[in-house]
Write an enzyme that holds these catalytic residues in place. Structure first.
Site, PDB file in Angstrom:
ATOM      1  N   GLY A  74       0.835  -1.048   0.155  1.00 21.50           N
ATOM      2  CA  GLY A  74       0.061  -0.036   0.203  1.00 21.50           C
ATOM      3  C   GLY A  74       0.598   1.545  -0.061  1.00 21.50           C
ATOM      4  CG  ASN A  75       4.690   1.308   1.143  1.00 21.80           C
ATOM      5  OD1 ASN A  75       4.333   0.736   0.850  1.00 21.80           O
ATOM      6  ND2 ASN A  75       6.406   1.466   0.620  1.00 21.80           N
ATOM      7  CE  LYS A 120      -7.544  -6.668   5.086  1.00 23.05           C
ATOM      8  NZ  LYS A 120      -7.014  -6.391   5.821  1.00 23.05           N
ATOM      9  CE  LYS A 168       1.579  -6.523  -1.032  1.00 24.21           C
ATOM     10  NZ  LYS A 168       1.094  -6.206   0.368  1.00 24.21           N
ATOM     11  CE  LYS A 187       4.261  -6.799   4.189  1.00 25.33           C
ATOM     12  NZ  LYS A 187       3.389  -6.579   2.724  1.00 25.33           N
TER      13      LYS A 187
HETATM   14  P1  ADP Z   1       1.841  -3.661   2.617  1.00 24.36           P
HETATM   15  O1  ADP Z   1       1.153  -2.901   2.377  1.00 24.36           O
HETATM   16  O2  ADP Z   1       3.233  -4.023   2.143  1.00 24.36           O
HETATM   17  O3  ADP Z   1       0.728  -4.540   2.805  1.00 24.36           O
HETATM   18  P2  ADP Z   1       1.582  -4.087   6.001  1.00 24.36           P
HETATM   19  O4  ADP Z   1       1.081  -3.115   6.713  1.00 24.36           O
HETATM   20  O5  ADP Z   1       0.828  -5.231   5.150  1.00 24.36           O
HETATM   21  O6  ADP Z   1       2.678  -2.977   4.432  1.00 24.36           O
HETATM   22  O7  ADP Z   1       2.772  -4.352   6.189  1.00 24.36           O
HETATM   23  C1  ADP Z   1       3.815  -4.427   6.631  1.00 24.36           C
HETATM   24  C2  ADP Z   1       4.068  -3.919   7.872  1.00 24.36           C
HETATM   25  O8  ADP Z   1       4.304  -4.546   9.086  1.00 24.36           O
HETATM   26  C3  ADP Z   1       5.443  -2.606   8.060  1.00 24.36           C
HETATM   27  O9  ADP Z   1       6.165  -1.314   7.886  1.00 24.36           O
HETATM   28  C4  ADP Z   1       5.627  -2.163   9.915  1.00 24.36           C
HETATM   29  O10 ADP Z   1       5.114  -1.925  10.323  1.00 24.36           O
HETATM   30  C5  ADP Z   1       5.003  -4.295  10.438  1.00 24.36           C
HETATM   31  N1  ADP Z   1       5.448  -4.786  11.220  1.00 24.36           N
HETATM   32  C6  ADP Z   1       4.719  -6.027  11.766  1.00 24.36           C
HETATM   33  N2  ADP Z   1       6.027  -7.192  12.682  1.00 24.36           N
HETATM   34  C7  ADP Z   1       7.472  -6.339  11.879  1.00 24.36           C
HETATM   35  C8  ADP Z   1       8.103  -6.762  11.992  1.00 24.36           C
HETATM   36  N3  ADP Z   1       8.924  -7.836  12.788  1.00 24.36           N
HETATM   37  N4  ADP Z   1       9.322  -6.530  10.884  1.00 24.36           N
HETATM   38  C9  ADP Z   1       9.503  -5.524  10.488  1.00 24.36           C
HETATM   39  N5  ADP Z   1       8.395  -4.694   9.574  1.00 24.36           N
HETATM   40  C10 ADP Z   1       7.059  -5.396  10.554  1.00 24.36           C
HETATM   41 MG    MG Z   2      -0.348  -6.004   3.953  1.00 26.78          MG
END
Ligand code: ADP
Ligand code: MG
Length: 312
Positions: A11-12, A129, A213, A275
């Site tokens: 999303g970012n 969700k 995703k 992820k």
């Molecule tokens: P995206 O939109 O890329 O799917 P998400 O917000 O769903 O992003 O997931 C990424 C986020 O997960 C990061 O921005 C971070 O804040 C968070 N996060 C949670 N746990 C961890 C971790 N163990 N290490 C790094 N980031 C983490």
């Molecule tokens: Mg995400």
């Protein structure tokens, strides 16, 4: 032969921040990410792109909510299809412009992608969700009467909740593979793909659900036998003990370590959890390498100087 990477952009990469929701802001974010992807292509990589769509689906559902006296509601499968088209278009154009600046001409195409989910996925019995805007108690009650699940969100108000079933199969995989081997740059399975079920007799039907995703991206990477599964998100690296005094940023982990840290709760559901799960799924299916990093660190990460590598 170029090496092939499936790149999942979060999303970012599509929006700068929740408070600055203008269209130029979205072009800015996408343009910046596509600059980094163009550099990756210039360095000799072939890529297939997939992306999230959370904020954009949120905007669409808010619009529909505000217009609910005038217009029909927007089913979620159509919402995902719409955002695959609009975000796909933006990525096609931004990537093309960035490649041209580097003197590279490539055809870029977006594939509207359906993803099969199981009719009896347990997620359908337990929607979790949250989607769309916050609702008043009255509006939430109305939705409930229409058979749609709603939930109170930590005292902030009511929201609709929908199932998030596991992706089983990318239905346009053959077309994606053919386009890829014909030399096209492809954007596919945006927003985790349009969730569809297969009915008795084989007919497909869209469902009110959203697919993660990252999990779909991993199916894409497996289906294309990609050399690399690159997950671009808001952090440069993955950490254990994230946001605690013991926080430790990881340069590399094995799939076994990833599995153990996941079980130990270092990667929460809804953010880093899916992820890591996606990474494990890809590596278990014979994938070679996963890289998790931020858009601006992609170049360095490909040279082994940034990001978190996950290896078999
Ligand atoms: P995206 O939109 O890329 O799917 P998400 O917000 O769903 O992003 O997931 C990424 C986020 O997960 C990061 O921005 C971070 O804040 C968070 N996060 C949670 N746990 C961890 C971790 N163990 N290490 C790094 N980031 C983490
Ligand atoms: Mg995400």
């Amino acid at each position: 032969m170029h090496k092939l990477a499936v790149v999942a952009i979060g999303g970012n990469s599509l929006i700068r921040n929740e408070a600055h929701q203008t269209v130029p802001d979205q072009w800015g974010a996408i343009g910046e990410t596509c600059g980094h992807l163009a550099a990756m292509i210039a360095a000799g990589w072939d890529i297939v792109i997939t992306h999230g769509n959370g904020p954009q689906v949120g905007f669409a559902l808010l619009r529909a909510e505000l217009a609910s006296d005038l217009l029909h509601p927007v089913p979620l499968d159509l919402c995902v299809a719409d955002t695959q088209g609009s975000l796909g278009y933006m990525i096609q154009q931004a990537l093309r412009n960035n490649l041209l600046r580097l003197g590279i001409r490539r055809s870029i195409v977006t594939v509207v992608t359906q993803v099969l989910v199981d009719r009896d996925d347990p997620a359908f019995l337990n929607p979790t969700k949250p989607v769309g805007p916050f609702l008043t108690r009255e509006r939430a009650e109305q939705y409930r009467k229409e058979g749609k699940a709603v939930m109170e969100d930590a005292g902030r108000g009511w929201r609709r909740v929908v199932p998030s079933p596991r992706p089983r199969e990318i239905l346009e995989m053959d077309a994606i593979r053919a386009l890829q081997s014909a030399g096209f740059l492809i954007i596919a399975a945006g927003g985790g793909g349009i969730p569809v079920i297969c009915e008795e007799g084989g007919a497909l039907k869209g469902v009110e659900a959203v697919i993660d995703k990252d999990l779909t991206a991993s199916l894409l990477a497996i289906g294309l036998r990609a050399d690399l599964f690159l997950i671009s998100t808001a952090v440069d690296q993955v950490a254990i003990h994230y946001r605690t005094p013991q926080e430790r940023w990881l340069t590399e982990m094995t799939v076994d370590e990833a599995r153990r840290y996941l079980h130990e709760g270092h990667f929460p559901p809804g953010s880093m959890g899916p992820k890591i799960e996606a990474a494990i799924q890809y590596l278990e299916a014979g994938g070679k390498m996963v890289l998790i990093t931020s858009p601006s660190a992609i170049g360095k990460a490909l040279e082994g100087e940034a990001g978190t590598r996950i290896l078999p």
